[in-house]
Design an enzyme around this catalytic site. Structure first.
Site, mmCIF file in Angstrom:
data_model
loop_
_atom_site.group_PDB
_atom_site.id
_atom_site.type_symbol
_atom_site.label_atom_id
_atom_site.label_comp_id
_atom_site.label_asym_id
_atom_site.label_seq_id
_atom_site.Cartn_x
_atom_site.Cartn_y
_atom_site.Cartn_z
ATOM 1 C CE LYS A 140 21.425 14.902 9.379
ATOM 2 N NZ LYS A 140 21.554 13.452 9.643
ATOM 3 C CD GLN B 148 19.193 10.860 10.843
ATOM 4 O OE1 GLN B 148 19.723 11.496 9.939
ATOM 5 N NE2 GLN B 148 19.526 11.026 12.110
ATOM 6 C CG ASP C 262 26.205 10.150 8.087
ATOM 7 O OD1 ASP C 262 26.435 11.250 8.616
ATOM 8 O OD2 ASP C 262 25.076 9.633 8.023
HETATM 9 N N1 GUN Z 1 21.903 9.724 14.073
HETATM 10 C C1 GUN Z 1 22.479 10.520 15.001
HETATM 11 N N2 GUN Z 1 23.474 11.251 14.472
HETATM 12 C C2 GUN Z 1 23.538 10.907 13.158
HETATM 13 C C3 GUN Z 1 24.369 11.333 12.090
HETATM 14 O O1 GUN Z 1 25.284 12.157 12.227
HETATM 15 N N3 GUN Z 1 24.115 10.739 10.892
HETATM 16 C C4 GUN Z 1 23.139 9.809 10.716
HETATM 17 N N4 GUN Z 1 22.981 9.263 9.496
HETATM 18 N N5 GUN Z 1 22.357 9.394 11.687
HETATM 19 C C5 GUN Z 1 22.556 9.942 12.908
#
Ligand code: GUN
Length: 284
Positions: free
Chosen positions: A50, A94, A117
């Site tokens: 990311k 995350q 998100d």
């Molecule tokens: N863990 C698995 N997929 C995601 C996601 O799209 N965003 C976040 N913040 N954590 C995750």
């Protein structure tokens, strides 16, 4: 029939190029803040990707790597600080979080206008009520983009989703319902999932079961989207038996190189959208 591949890597490169070009027209770079608590190996890889992607399109990316034992209040304080920092446009925490932290409380603490998100219940509710103000979670948004790249009219399509997680299955069901699909959500307690998938125009697997979806589950010419990321003997694979379904599906997404890169591209798109909204700029 030999299925065509929906190349998420290639699509994501195009989307990122468009974001990069749009960013050059802004007064300042949008900023994404990424919070990781602990050292989950998969999360470390995702967050590194990311950060790299944000930098590639000319965004600022602040990475907050907190130790595993971080106290809940410390994390809430950091989120509050970022909520009030006008330089930061998007915040993601995350998942999964270490067990001692209350995920619901943490996700509720992210300001809805910076919740790129789409995990805050305000945005989840907005999506469910077809409010265009919602930030749509990146993976469902990426899946929609992939579907639209091969199907110009989703209206009336029979979609079967395998999996009912808050991150993928549930928001995806709302999103596709908002696009006039007829959506069935199946899950670990569903009897004979293949009885549903066999009649579907579109099958989306997001259940975390390596290679579960076989060719007998798929209607001739159906679109198959694989959200799974699993490892068998160290090798990445999805929830779909890719080689097996190639002979019946019309389109299929690979793992890796399918939904994964699209998720990151859509996170950047959400962050760009957040910047526009926070600066009162109307999206063209
Ligand atoms: N863990 C698995 N997929 C995601 C996601 O799209 N965003 C976040 N913040 N954590 C995750």
């Amino acid at each position: 029939m030999t299925a065509k591949i929906i190349d998420g890597k290639n699509l994501s490169v195009q989307i990122k190029a468009e974001i990069a070009s749009k960013i050059t027209a802004l007064d300042k770079a949008p900023c994404l803040a990424v919070i990781l608590v602990g050292n989950d190996e998969a999360s470390l890889v995702y967050d590194r990707n990311k950060q790299k992607a944000a930098q590639t399109v000319g965004m600022d990316c602040e990475f907050y790597h907190l130790e595993e034992q971080t106290k809940e209040q410390e994390l809430l304080d950091l989120i509050s600080r970022l909520n009030n920092d006008s330089h930061v446009n998007g915040i993601i925490v995350q998942l999964p979080l270490p067990k001692h932290l209350d995920t619901k409380k943490i996700l509720e603490a992210v300001a809805p206008k910076k919740d790129v998100d789409g995990f805050n219940p305000v945005n989840a509710g907005r999506l469910q009520s077809k409010d265009s103000e919602a930030f749509v979670s990146a993976t469902p948004r990426g899946v929609l983009f992939m579907l639209q790249s091969v199907c110009s009219d989703l209206s009336g399509k029979n979609v079967v989703i395998i999996g009912r997680s808050n991150i993928v299955g549930r928001p995806l069901a709302s999103l596709l319902l908002n696009h006039d699909c007829t959506v069935t959500v199946t899950h670990s307690k569903t009897k004979n999932i293949q009885d549903f998938t066999k009649n579907a125009d579109i099958v989306i697997a997001a259940c975390g079961c390596p290679k579960m979806v076989k060719k007998e589950w798929i209607k001739d010419g159906a679109i198959v989207i694989d959200v799974g990321i699993n490892r068998i003997d160290g090798k990445l694979c999805g929830d779909v038996d890719f080689e097996d379904v190639l002979s019946v599906a019309g389109y299929v997404t690979p793992v890796p190189g399918g939904v994964g890169p699209m998720t990151i591209a859509m996170l950047l798109e959400n962050t760009y959208d957040a910047y526009l909204k926070q600066n009162g700029i109307v999206k063209k």
